[in-house]
Motif scaffolding. Structure first.
Motif, PDB file in Angstrom:
ATOM      1  N   MET A   1      -3.482   0.787  -5.564  1.00  0.00           N
ATOM      2  CA  MET A   1      -2.999   0.926  -4.325  1.00  0.00           C
ATOM      3  C   MET A   1      -1.636   1.046  -4.642  1.00  0.00           C
ATOM      4  N   ARG A   2      -0.912   1.590  -4.063  1.00  0.00           N
ATOM      5  CA  ARG A   2       0.736   1.691  -4.124  1.00  0.00           C
ATOM      6  C   ARG A   2       1.272   0.607  -3.523  1.00  0.00           C
ATOM      7  N   ALA A   3       2.272   0.073  -4.261  1.00  0.00           N
ATOM      8  CA  ALA A   3       3.289  -0.881  -3.579  1.00  0.00           C
ATOM      9  C   ALA A   3       4.309  -0.013  -2.769  1.00  0.00           C
ATOM     10  N   PRO A   4       4.924  -0.799  -1.801  1.00  0.00           N
ATOM     11  CA  PRO A   4       6.066  -0.128  -0.772  1.00  0.00           C
ATOM     12  C   PRO A   4       7.314  -0.191  -1.755  1.00  0.00           C
ATOM     13  N   ILE A   5       7.346   0.677  -2.520  1.00  0.00           N
ATOM     14  CA  ILE A   5       8.639   0.823  -3.368  1.00  0.00           C
ATOM     15  C   ILE A   5       9.570   2.188  -3.118  1.00  0.00           C
ATOM     16  N   PRO A   6      10.472   2.432  -3.397  1.00  0.00           N
ATOM     17  CA  PRO A   6      11.249   3.740  -3.428  1.00  0.00           C
ATOM     18  C   PRO A   6      10.438   4.719  -4.599  1.00  0.00           C
TER      19      PRO A   6
ATOM     20  N   THR B   1       3.978  -4.520 -11.237  1.00  0.00           N
ATOM     21  CA  THR B   1       4.729  -5.355 -10.104  1.00  0.00           C
ATOM     22  C   THR B   1       6.282  -4.980  -9.990  1.00  0.00           C
ATOM     23  N   ALA B   2       6.483  -4.610  -8.642  1.00  0.00           N
ATOM     24  CA  ALA B   2       7.845  -3.930  -8.769  1.00  0.00           C
ATOM     25  C   ALA B   2       8.462  -4.840  -7.524  1.00  0.00           C
ATOM     26  N   ARG B   3       9.670  -5.704  -7.583  1.00  0.00           N
ATOM     27  CA  ARG B   3      10.216  -6.575  -6.429  1.00  0.00           C
ATOM     28  C   ARG B   3       9.262  -7.287  -6.025  1.00  0.00           C
ATOM     29  N   GLY B   4       8.471  -7.918  -6.595  1.00  0.00           N
ATOM     30  CA  GLY B   4       7.298  -8.917  -5.910  1.00  0.00           C
ATOM     31  C   GLY B   4       6.206  -8.245  -5.503  1.00  0.00           C
TER      32      GLY B   4
ATOM     33  N   GLY C   1       0.935  -3.658  -7.542  1.00  0.00           N
ATOM     34  CA  GLY C   1       0.381  -2.158  -7.331  1.00  0.00           C
ATOM     35  C   GLY C   1      -0.435  -1.764  -8.615  1.00  0.00           C
ATOM     36  N   GLU C   2      -1.174  -0.581  -8.400  1.00  0.00           N
ATOM     37  CA  GLU C   2      -1.618  -0.028  -9.741  1.00  0.00           C
ATOM     38  C   GLU C   2      -1.628   1.637  -9.562  1.00  0.00           C
ATOM     39  N   MET C   3      -1.500   2.252 -10.539  1.00  0.00           N
ATOM     40  CA  MET C   3      -1.476   3.667 -10.592  1.00  0.00           C
ATOM     41  C   MET C   3      -2.605   4.214 -11.413  1.00  0.00           C
ATOM     42  N   ARG C   4      -3.484   5.050 -10.898  1.00  0.00           N
ATOM     43  CA  ARG C   4      -4.577   5.613 -11.554  1.00  0.00           C
ATOM     44  C   ARG C   4      -4.136   7.249 -12.039  1.00  0.00           C
TER      45      ARG C   4
END
Length: 123
Positions: free
Chosen positions: A1-6, A89-92, A95-98
């Motif tokens: 799942m992608r984290a909501p980051i830029p 982890t990014a700014r709290g 997420g993970e990438m595959r």
């Protein structure tokens, strides 16, 4: 799942993954050179050493950028030999990438070609 980051931060994470992957690939190739019977193995060893050095420097730069932006890329794990899962982890946010193995190899080959042809430019 992608984290909501830029997207800029996602690209930074992706660059970290590919940099680590390319270092691993070149170190593996370096071991093959040590075991093989090249006529001039020192030339290949020097070539690989120089490019591994460039990638290690790039990895240091990428890690510093990640640290500044509050991003941490965890150790990657191969799932069923076909997918590379990379938690971060990014700014709290977590997420993970595959990455599919063949797509990773294809993009890795493109980046490696860019490094070999233009070693003074970062990938």
């Amino acid at each position: 799942m992608r984290a909501p980051i830029p997207d800029e931060e996602m690209n930074l994470i992706t660059d970290c993954v590919y940099c680590d992957y390319l270092i691993e690939v070149l170190e593996h190739d370096q071991q093959l050179v040590f075991k093989s019977t090249f006529k001039i193995p020192e030339a290949w060893e020097g070539f690989l050493d120089a490019h591994i050095g460039l990638l290690l420097k790039e990895r240091g730069t990428l890690r510093n950028l990640c640290r500044e932006k509050g991003i941490k890329v965890m150790d990657s794990v191969w799932e069923e030999g076909e997918f590379l899962r990379v938690p971060y982890t990014a700014r709290g946010y977590q997420g993970e990438m595959r990455f599919w193995r063949f797509a990773l190899q294809l993009e890795g080959a493109k980046r490696l070609e860019q490094i070999f042809l233009h070693p003074n430019k970062t990938p």
